[in-house]
Scaffold this motif. Structure first.
Motif, PDB file in Angstrom:
ATOM      1  N   ASP A 128       0.800  -1.214   0.000  1.00 16.09           N
ATOM      2  CA  ASP A 128       0.000   0.000   0.000  1.00 16.09           C
ATOM      3  C   ASP A 128       0.836   1.269   0.000  1.00 16.09           C
ATOM      4  O   ASP A 128       0.317   2.354  -0.275  1.00 16.09           O
ATOM      5  CB  ASP A 128      -0.952  -0.012   1.199  1.00 16.09           C
ATOM      6  CG  ASP A 128      -2.056  -1.049   1.045  1.00 16.09           C
ATOM      7  OD1 ASP A 128      -2.405  -1.352  -0.104  1.00 16.09           O
ATOM      8  OD2 ASP A 128      -2.548  -1.554   2.068  1.00 16.09           O
ATOM      9  N   GLY A 129       2.124   1.153   0.291  1.00 16.18           N
ATOM     10  CA  GLY A 129       2.947   2.346   0.297  1.00 16.18           C
ATOM     11  C   GLY A 129       3.326   2.839  -1.085  1.00 16.18           C
ATOM     12  O   GLY A 129       3.703   3.998  -1.254  1.00 16.18           O
ATOM     13  N   ALA A 130       3.219   1.964  -2.094  1.00 17.43           N
ATOM     14  CA  ALA A 130       3.684   2.335  -3.432  1.00 17.43           C
ATOM     15  C   ALA A 130       2.745   3.301  -4.143  1.00 17.43           C
ATOM     16  O   ALA A 130       3.186   4.111  -4.948  1.00 17.43           O
ATOM     17  CB  ALA A 130       3.877   1.081  -4.280  1.00 17.43           C
ATOM     18  N   VAL A 131       1.457   3.206  -3.884  1.00 17.35           N
ATOM     19  CA  VAL A 131       0.479   4.044  -4.582  1.00 17.35           C
ATOM     20  C   VAL A 131      -0.066   5.090  -3.620  1.00 17.35           C
ATOM     21  O   VAL A 131      -0.822   4.780  -2.695  1.00 17.35           O
ATOM     22  CB  VAL A 131      -0.669   3.187  -5.151  1.00 17.35           C
ATOM     23  CG1 VAL A 131      -1.743   4.075  -5.771  1.00 17.35           C
ATOM     24  CG2 VAL A 131      -0.124   2.211  -6.192  1.00 17.35           C
ATOM     25  N   SER A 132       0.317   6.331  -3.841  1.00 16.13           N
ATOM     26  CA  SER A 132      -0.122   7.424  -2.966  1.00 16.13           C
ATOM     27  C   SER A 132      -1.520   7.901  -3.314  1.00 16.13           C
ATOM     28  O   SER A 132      -2.270   8.326  -2.428  1.00 16.13           O
ATOM     29  CB  SER A 132       0.853   8.599  -3.068  1.00 16.13           C
ATOM     30  OG  SER A 132       2.149   8.220  -2.661  1.00 16.13           O
ATOM     31  N   ALA A 133      -1.862   7.857  -4.598  1.00 17.85           N
ATOM     32  CA  ALA A 133      -3.183   8.349  -4.997  1.00 17.85           C
ATOM     33  C   ALA A 133      -3.545   7.790  -6.370  1.00 17.85           C
ATOM     34  O   ALA A 133      -2.675   7.619  -7.230  1.00 17.85           O
ATOM     35  CB  ALA A 133      -3.211   9.877  -5.027  1.00 17.85           C
ATOM     36  N   VAL A 134      -4.833   7.511  -6.541  1.00 15.69           N
ATOM     37  CA  VAL A 134      -5.383   7.108  -7.834  1.00 15.69           C
ATOM     38  C   VAL A 134      -6.559   8.026  -8.143  1.00 15.69           C
ATOM     39  O   VAL A 134      -7.450   8.214  -7.294  1.00 15.69           O
ATOM     40  CB  VAL A 134      -5.859   5.638  -7.825  1.00 15.69           C
ATOM     41  CG1 VAL A 134      -6.413   5.261  -9.201  1.00 15.69           C
ATOM     42  CG2 VAL A 134      -4.731   4.703  -7.417  1.00 15.69           C
ATOM     43  N   PHE A 135      -6.550   8.607  -9.337  1.00 11.72           N
ATOM     44  CA  PHE A 135      -7.662   9.417  -9.812  1.00 11.72           C
ATOM     45  C   PHE A 135      -8.278   8.739 -11.032  1.00 11.72           C
ATOM     46  O   PHE A 135      -7.557   8.286 -11.932  1.00 11.72           O
ATOM     47  CB  PHE A 135      -7.195  10.821 -10.204  1.00 11.72           C
ATOM     48  CG  PHE A 135      -6.918  11.736  -9.054  1.00 11.72           C
ATOM     49  CD1 PHE A 135      -7.848  12.708  -8.684  1.00 11.72           C
ATOM     50  CD2 PHE A 135      -5.734  11.640  -8.327  1.00 11.72           C
ATOM     51  CE1 PHE A 135      -7.588  13.569  -7.619  1.00 11.72           C
ATOM     52  CE2 PHE A 135      -5.470  12.488  -7.264  1.00 11.72           C
ATOM     53  CZ  PHE A 135      -6.401  13.459  -6.906  1.00 11.72           C
ATOM     54  N   ILE A 136      -9.583   8.661 -11.059  1.00  9.10           N
ATOM     55  CA  ILE A 136     -10.301   8.150 -12.232  1.00  9.10           C
ATOM     56  C   ILE A 136     -11.367   9.181 -12.596  1.00  9.10           C
ATOM     57  O   ILE A 136     -12.172   9.577 -11.750  1.00  9.10           O
ATOM     58  CB  ILE A 136     -10.955   6.787 -11.964  1.00  9.10           C
ATOM     59  CG1 ILE A 136      -9.876   5.756 -11.591  1.00  9.10           C
ATOM     60  CG2 ILE A 136     -11.733   6.311 -13.193  1.00  9.10           C
ATOM     61  CD1 ILE A 136     -10.430   4.385 -11.230  1.00  9.10           C
ATOM     62  N   GLY A 137     -11.332   9.629 -13.824  1.00  5.10           N
ATOM     63  CA  GLY A 137     -12.269  10.667 -14.244  1.00  5.10           C
ATOM     64  C   GLY A 137     -12.151  11.930 -13.427  1.00  5.10           C
ATOM     65  O   GLY A 137     -13.135  12.637 -13.182  1.00  5.10           O
ATOM     66  N   GLY A 138     -10.928  12.230 -12.995  1.00  4.25           N
ATOM     67  CA  GLY A 138     -10.685  13.452 -12.232  1.00  4.25           C
ATOM     68  C   GLY A 138     -11.029  13.358 -10.761  1.00  4.25           C
ATOM     69  O   GLY A 138     -10.841  14.319 -10.026  1.00  4.25           O
ATOM     70  N   LYS A 139     -11.490  12.195 -10.309  1.00  6.14           N
ATOM     71  CA  LYS A 139     -11.908  12.041  -8.915  1.00  6.14           C
ATOM     72  C   LYS A 139     -10.940  11.139  -8.164  1.00  6.14           C
ATOM     73  O   LYS A 139     -10.534  10.087  -8.665  1.00  6.14           O
ATOM     74  CB  LYS A 139     -13.322  11.473  -8.852  1.00  6.14           C
ATOM     75  CG  LYS A 139     -14.361  12.391  -9.481  1.00  6.14           C
ATOM     76  CD  LYS A 139     -15.745  11.769  -9.479  1.00  6.14           C
ATOM     77  CE  LYS A 139     -16.767  12.710 -10.137  1.00  6.14           C
ATOM     78  NZ  LYS A 139     -18.114  12.098 -10.186  1.00  6.14           N
ATOM     79  N   TYR A 140     -10.607  11.546  -6.956  1.00  3.66           N
ATOM     80  CA  TYR A 140      -9.726  10.745  -6.106  1.00  3.66           C
ATOM     81  C   TYR A 140     -10.503   9.524  -5.624  1.00  3.66           C
ATOM     82  O   TYR A 140     -11.561   9.643  -5.005  1.00  3.66           O
ATOM     83  CB  TYR A 140      -9.265  11.578  -4.919  1.00  3.66           C
ATOM     84  CG  TYR A 140      -8.455  10.806  -3.894  1.00  3.66           C
ATOM     85  CD1 TYR A 140      -7.103  10.592  -4.082  1.00  3.66           C
ATOM     86  CD2 TYR A 140      -9.059  10.290  -2.752  1.00  3.66           C
ATOM     87  CE1 TYR A 140      -6.353   9.883  -3.143  1.00  3.66           C
ATOM     88  CE2 TYR A 140      -8.328   9.588  -1.812  1.00  3.66           C
ATOM     89  CZ  TYR A 140      -6.973   9.379  -2.018  1.00  3.66           C
ATOM     90  OH  TYR A 140      -6.239   8.675  -1.093  1.00  3.66           O
ATOM     91  N   VAL A 141      -9.955   8.330  -5.899  1.00  2.00           N
ATOM     92  CA  VAL A 141     -10.680   7.110  -5.551  1.00  2.00           C
ATOM     93  C   VAL A 141      -9.914   6.197  -4.608  1.00  2.00           C
ATOM     94  O   VAL A 141     -10.520   5.332  -3.949  1.00  2.00           O
ATOM     95  CB  VAL A 141     -11.061   6.306  -6.823  1.00  2.00           C
ATOM     96  CG1 VAL A 141     -12.057   7.087  -7.671  1.00  2.00           C
ATOM     97  CG2 VAL A 141      -9.827   5.926  -7.636  1.00  2.00           C
ATOM     98  N   PHE A 142      -8.594   6.362  -4.532  1.00  4.28           N
ATOM     99  CA  PHE A 142      -7.815   5.441  -3.692  1.00  4.28           C
ATOM    100  C   PHE A 142      -6.460   6.063  -3.390  1.00  4.28           C
ATOM    101  O   PHE A 142      -5.925   6.827  -4.189  1.00  4.28           O
ATOM    102  CB  PHE A 142      -7.606   4.107  -4.416  1.00  4.28           C
ATOM    103  CG  PHE A 142      -7.408   2.936  -3.490  1.00  4.28           C
ATOM    104  CD1 PHE A 142      -8.466   2.103  -3.152  1.00  4.28           C
ATOM    105  CD2 PHE A 142      -6.172   2.684  -2.910  1.00  4.28           C
ATOM    106  CE1 PHE A 142      -8.299   1.047  -2.274  1.00  4.28           C
ATOM    107  CE2 PHE A 142      -5.988   1.641  -2.037  1.00  4.28           C
ATOM    108  CZ  PHE A 142      -7.058   0.806  -1.719  1.00  4.28           C
ATOM    109  N   GLY A 143      -5.918   5.689  -2.232  1.00  6.20           N
ATOM    110  CA  GLY A 143      -4.569   6.114  -1.907  1.00  6.20           C
ATOM    111  C   GLY A 143      -4.107   5.602  -0.568  1.00  6.20           C
ATOM    112  O   GLY A 143      -4.907   5.440   0.362  1.00  6.20           O
ATOM    113  N   ASP A 144      -2.836   5.278  -0.494  1.00  4.92           N
ATOM    114  CA  ASP A 144      -2.208   4.837   0.755  1.00  4.92           C
ATOM    115  C   ASP A 144      -2.981   3.702   1.418  1.00  4.92           C
ATOM    116  O   ASP A 144      -3.138   3.656   2.642  1.00  4.92           O
ATOM    117  CB  ASP A 144      -2.062   6.016   1.726  1.00  4.92           C
ATOM    118  CG  ASP A 144      -1.137   7.096   1.177  1.00  4.92           C
ATOM    119  OD1 ASP A 144      -0.121   6.731   0.556  1.00  4.92           O
ATOM    120  OD2 ASP A 144      -1.437   8.291   1.350  1.00  4.92           O
ATOM    121  N   GLY A 145      -3.488   2.793   0.596  1.00  2.00           N
ATOM    122  CA  GLY A 145      -4.133   1.596   1.124  1.00  2.00           C
ATOM    123  C   GLY A 145      -5.597   1.744   1.473  1.00  2.00           C
ATOM    124  O   GLY A 145      -6.206   0.795   1.982  1.00  2.00           O
TER     125      GLY A 145
END
Length: 581
Positions: free
Chosen positions: A544-561
């Motif tokens: 979970d440390g590798a991905v700080s943030a995921v955006f899909i369609g401009g919206k924050y959907v996941f990050g830091d686990g």
């Protein structure tokens, strides 16, 4: 200019392989509106993310999944999103749920993809409202999709729908002219609706579940040359993709599927073939993959191997593993759904002789290396065998044949016996070689399937780690820009979908990666229950440390686990229609 989100000072990759650079990125709505070398005005921006020291890359694309069932009831597809995947392709290996009914879908997916048949039937029966590919897309777009979806139409799907599962899996039966025409019409309609192509299958150890046609191979494997040619002709005319799995034991099958890409006296066919690549059982095969692709493309084809860029490690509970389907004695055990009957078979000495004969037959094309000295027990009620191979257990038990040691433990402990082996992609130098080969596409994750056996949701992160480690060691084999391109824009452009790029005007699907956490923890084994399947424990890797943030369609959907509340409740992804016309 105001922004909904600003990502500051990250190392930006555009997904096209251009030089990376420190940039400030402004998002508004579902689009990237600014990529600037200068800081952006943060006035009124509710979401400012500091990305110094991190990579900002386009969302990665998974070109080979079996999420066709899971997406119907759990459309967040969180396990892929958490690893930076923002677009997934459905409909692999000739399987889709566009035309078949619930029971047929259960028979097609249950055993081949190791998704519990009962749950397949329940999901399709509960959710299905569509009768065509266009209606299927509409139904998906009404779901709160997490990632974007693109799709292949499965040949086994349309063959079953038009011929019935029983007739579609009989060697002597050919589709009637009306059935052939209906399959062609279904494929045409799907391409018109925006599907990227069709998937087909000739691999003979993918077996059907259920009672009526149990242990027959998938319907697509029964198609003759004329049927395949007519369907492929539609793909040629429309410049769409054929994804296929050849029968690896048949030179004729491999030749036919590879040569189908050529455009001599006809339009070429975009073709991608599934491959385990560097197979332990056939160590020389890897040497010819690159030359085959280069030769075909030099002659006018458009051909790619589909390759998993990480070791192909599989886990099994007892004998429940698809690799046993490739030889007679293994398939005979898996044919028996009743555990008492199966145990009786595995205790029979004549059966054991047959299994030993199959195990000791080392020649010919196959996937599994058939070496129980290369199969480690990781969990068992008998603590004394944990950490040992079946071969070692046999030696400790007075020189018992490895097959007998294996069968003894399976009979004694059933699915409580858990073990693992690596069947391919085990040699680092060839992972490196194939990772840089333009005739190879990176994918084949099988996400959404083989929940207790194998699936590789974080293959993209692990590939980036390999490239990053080589660069830091002074032995680069691929630039980071090219590596990102291989996982994003290269795939999007080849499949003809609106994804994989991070430039002004593009859709704001992106991932922020912390390279400091691209470490060995990416390989760590974990299990996560799937509520949709009665909390069946899914085999996953976690970092979970590798991905700080995921955006899909401009919206924050996941990050830091942690998933954002929006994931799976609001629709962030969409169905990506083919842009090839």
């Amino acid at each position: 200019m105001s922004y909904d989100t600003i990502i500051k000072s990250g190392r930006w990759f555009d997904g096209a392989g251009s030089p990376s650079a420190t940039r400030h990125i402004g998002l508004r709505g579902d689009r990237v509106v600014t990529v600037s070398a200068d800081p952006l005005d943060e006035t009124g921006c509710p979401n400012v993310i500091e990305a110094a020291g991190k990579w900002v890359v386009p969302g990665m694309i998974d070109i080979h999944t079996h999420y066709d069932i899971e997406v119907l009831k759990t459309p967040a597809l969180t396990e892929s999103v958490r690893h930076g995947i923002t677009t997934v392709l459905l409909g692999s290996c000739s399987l889709s749920t566009v035309h078949v009914g619930a029971t047929d879908a259960g028979d097609l997916f249950g055993r081949v993809e190791a998704i519990p048949r009962r749950h397949v039937i329940e999901a399709v029966d509960e959710v299905k409202t569509w009768q065509s590919a266009g209606e299927y897309i509409t139904a998906l777009e009404e779901l709160p999709l997490g990632p974007n979806i693109a799709a292949m139409l499965g040949h086994s799907d349309i063959r079953t729908a038009q011929m019935g599962l029983d007739r579609a899996t009989r060697k002597e039966v050919r589709p009637t002219p009306a059935e052939q025409a209906a399959m062609e019409a279904a494929l045409t309609e799907a391409l018109d609706a925006g599907f990227v192509g069709m998937s087909a299958q000739q691999l003979l150890f993918d077996k059907i579940d259920g009672d009526t046609c149990r242990s027959r191979t998938l319907p697509s494997t029964y198609a003759k040359a004329r049927e395949r040619r007519r369907l492929n002709a539609i793909l040629r005319r429309r410049r769409r993709v054929l994804q296929a799995g050849p029968d690896i034991a048949s030179v004729r099958s491999i030749a036919a599927m590879t040569l189908s890409s050529l455009g001599i006296f006809r339009k070429r066919l975009k073709t991608t073939l599934l491959s385990a690549a560097d197979i332990k059982a056939n160590p020389a095969l890897v040497y010819i993959m690159g030359p085959i692709a280069r030769a075909l493309n030099a002659l006018g084809g458009d051909f790619r191997w589909q390759h998993l860029p990480v070791p192909f490690e599989v886990y099994a509970d007892g004998i429940d593993l698809v690799i046993f389907e490739e030889f007679g004695s293994g398939a005979a055990a898996l044919h028996l759904a009743d555990q008492v009957e199966r145990n009786a078979l595995m205790q029979d000495e004549s059966y054991r002789r047959r299994f030993r004969k199959d195990y000791d037959a080392k020649f010919g094309m196959r996937v599994w290396h058939r070496d129980f000295f290369d199969a480690e027990i990781v969990s068992c009620p008998d603590d004394s065998v944990i950490g040992k191979t079946f071969g070692q257990v046999g030696l400790e038990r007075g020189g018992t044949h490895p097959v007998d040691a294996f069968l003894d433990l399976v009979v004694a402990h059933g699915t409580k016996l858990r073990w693992r082996t690596t069947i391919s992609n085990h040699r680092p130098k060839f992972l490196t070689k194939l990772g840089a080969d333009p005739g190879v596409q990176l994918g084949f994750s099988d996400a959404g399937a083989h929940l207790r056996n194998m699936a590789f949701y974080n293959f993209g992160l692990r590939f980036l780690r390999r490239v990053h480690d080589a660069e830091r060691a002074g032995t680069p084999f691929l630039s980071l820009e090219r590596a990102v391109h291989r996982l994003t824009g290269e795939l999007a452009d080849w499949y003809g979908i609106d994804a994989g790029h991070l430039r002004p005007g593009e859709r704001a699907d992106l991932v922020i990666i912390d390279p400091a956490h691209l470490d060995d923890s990416l390989d760590a084994y974990a299990e996560s229950p799937v509520a949709q399947y009665d909390n069946l424990s899914r085999m996953v890797n976690r970092n979970d440390g590798a991905v700080s943030a995921v955006f899909i369609g401009g919206k924050y959907v996941f990050g830091d686990g942690t998933a954002a509340p929006i994931l799976g409740t609001d629709r962030t992804g969409r169905f990506l229609r083919s842009q090839v016309r």
